[in-house]
Design an enzyme around this catalytic site. Structure first.
Site, short mmCIF file in Angstrom:
data_model
loop_
_atom_site.label_atom_id
_atom_site.label_comp_id
_atom_site.label_asym_id
_atom_site.label_seq_id
_atom_site.Cartn_x
_atom_site.Cartn_y
_atom_site.Cartn_z
N GLU A 153 0.81 -1.22 0.00
CA GLU A 153 0.00 0.00 0.00
C GLU A 153 0.85 1.28 0.00
O GLU A 153 0.83 2.06 0.97
CB GLU A 153 -0.95 0.01 1.21
CG GLU A 153 -1.89 -1.18 1.26
CD GLU A 153 -2.80 -1.17 2.48
OE1 GLU A 153 -2.63 -0.32 3.36
OE2 GLU A 153 -3.69 -2.03 2.55
N GLU A 341 -5.17 -8.66 1.01
CA GLU A 341 -5.80 -8.33 2.30
C GLU A 341 -7.27 -8.10 2.08
O GLU A 341 -7.67 -7.43 1.12
CB GLU A 341 -5.23 -7.03 2.90
CG GLU A 341 -3.91 -7.15 3.58
CD GLU A 341 -3.43 -5.82 4.16
OE1 GLU A 341 -4.26 -4.98 4.57
OE2 GLU A 341 -2.21 -5.63 4.18
O1 IFM Z 1 -3.89 -3.17 9.37
C1 IFM Z 1 -3.86 -2.65 8.08
C2 IFM Z 1 -2.71 -3.22 7.29
O2 IFM Z 1 -1.49 -3.02 7.92
C3 IFM Z 1 -2.64 -2.59 5.91
N1 IFM Z 1 -3.92 -2.66 5.25
C4 IFM Z 1 -5.08 -2.24 5.98
C5 IFM Z 1 -5.14 -2.93 7.33
C6 IFM Z 1 -6.39 -2.49 8.12
O3 IFM Z 1 -6.35 -1.11 8.30
#
Ligand code: IFM
Length: 436
Positions: A153, A341
């Protein structure tokens, strides 16, 4: 299942680990809710064996973890901390011994503080140090891992942290943000080259949190806001990586604020990738900003009323995931992807040994269906990682937001499988039976 080093490891001052910007930020009063830090987190640094057993017991076949840069290079320079490397060697060997595939993230936001002191990502030297870190990880661990990604990200480690000031280092400056975006893209390109020179066959990619953007209302102004929001928040990442250029609309508006000679780096940035990762949680509804002087894209998010939200306040809508994927594959020529994710913050505690998190089950179920929907619409998705294995340090929210399928009691470090973990295990078992 996915996690990240600073969110779970703890042991912040052990075995030669250096400080990262998140150590500094979380120890700065007022930056993280309740003054929480990752000093102890889930103590995974010491409990990794039983944590891997937990992953195995859930029937999960792949684990996405990140490597803390300051454990390997405490000062961010070329001096390797062998004890830090040994931790990841045993962790990854532990996965392999249990038959769990390993997806490694190199940068999940823990920039060594020493590099931050020298300008951080805005300083081109940081990219060279990152490439050295990537080469080292690949040299020592590349034979045992199944995939590697450079950044998690980059929108968060640039826009959220240098423009919106919410994440470390917490500044609010557009010029710096553009320099950081560019510096990270360049670091990505150099790291991909470094990985490939050590291990050409290792699947290599990057993970983006592309936004699923929708107009807040039906006006033309809102539709235009969607386009500008997409140009800045998505295309500033996708276009250089996959087209070798920045969006002309953004360059026309704020290109003068880019770092000097950025044009020379575009070929380095645009490396062919084996895959990319998508992190998705919620859709984003946008309209024009109320501030007439706002810089491009001059948009703001709108929270819709009467919609389902998770405990962190994020709207639940799985349809936006498939819609976004289908749109992106129409717009770009992209390699296959992993959902790296996806998950939800629901904060139920343990009652009589049980965590009844039906809302998380519903969330996961609907989003897995959305993934299947995208696949039937020709989106080449190769795998799905739930966020997260266990409750952990949720950045600026500290420990208040629980994303885990496994509950963590931070005082005792006891892990308790939530109902969602039982559901996930059963879901995976049924899926395996269908495949046999
Ligand atoms: O916890 C985070 C992760 O580190 C990166 N993506 C989003 C998740 C939830 O906010």
């Amino acid at each position: 299942m996915a996690t990240a080093a600073y969110q779970i490891e703890g042991a912040a001052n052990e075995d030669g680990r250096g400080a990262s910007i998140w150590d500094t930020f979380s120890h700065t009063p007022g930056k993280v809710l309740n003054g929480d830090t990752g000093d102890h987190a889930c103590n995974h640094y010491h409990l990794w064996q039983s944590d891997l057993d937990l992953i195995k017991s859930l029937g999960v076949d792949a684990y996405r973890l990140s490597i803390a840069w300051p454990r390997l290079f405490p000062n961010g320079d070329l001096e390797l901390n062998k004890t830090g490397l040994a931790f990841y060697e045993q962790l990854i060997d532990g996965c392999v011994a249990r038959g769990i595939k390993v997806h490694v993230t190199l940068y999940h936001w823990d920039l060594p503080q020493a590099l931050a002191n020298d300008g951080g990502w805005a300083n081109p030297k940081t990219a060279s140090h990152f490439a050295h870190f990537a080469a080292t990880v690949t040299k020592f661990l590349g034979d045992r891992i199944d995939a590697i990604c450079t950044f998690n990200e980059p929108w968060c480690s640039s826009v959220l942290s240098h423009l919106l000031g919410i994440h470390a280092p917490g500044t609010k400056d557009l010029n710096t943000t553009l320099a950081v975006i560019h510096g990270q893209h360049r670091a990505h390109g150099l790291a991909v080259q470094a990985i490939r020179s050590e291990h050409p066959e290792l699947p290599t990619g990057i993970v983006l949190n592309t936004q699923a953007i929708r107009p807040a209302g039906s006006s033309q102004a809102d539709k235009d806001a969607v386009i500008r929001h997409h140009n800045f928040h998505n295309r500033m990442f996708l276009d250089p990586l996959f087209k070798g250029q920045y969006p002309p609309e953004v360059m026309e508006a704020i290109g003068v604020r880019m770092p000097k000679n950025w044009q020379n780096d575009m070929a380095t940035i645009c490396q062919p990738l084996d895959y990319w990762g998508v992190n998705y949680y919620t859709p984003e509804y946008v309209t024009n900003t109320d501030n007439n002087d706002a810089a491009y894209p001059a948009t703001r998010g709108v929270l819709r009323e009467n919609v389902a939200r998770t405990d962190i306040g994020w709207e639940v809508d799985a349809t936006a995931l498939s819609e976004m994927l289908i749109n992106l594959y129409n717009e770009y020529s992209l390699p296959p992807c992993f959902i790296t994710e996806n998950g939800a913050a629901y904060n139920q505690g343990v009652v009589d040994g049980v965590v009844d998190d039906q809302a998380r089950i519903d969330y996961l179920q609907s989003h897995i269906l959305a993934v299947q929907n995208a696949m039937s619409n020709h989106v080449p998705i190769r795998g799905y990682f739930a966020w997260s294995l266990m409750d952990n340090f949720e950045w600026a929210e500290g420990y208040t937001m629980r994303f885990g399928l496994v509950h963590v009691d931070y005082k005792t470090q006891k892990r308790t499988l939530k109902n969602s973990a039982h559901w996930y295990r059963d879901f995976l078992t049924e899926r395996d039976m269908c495949h046999d």
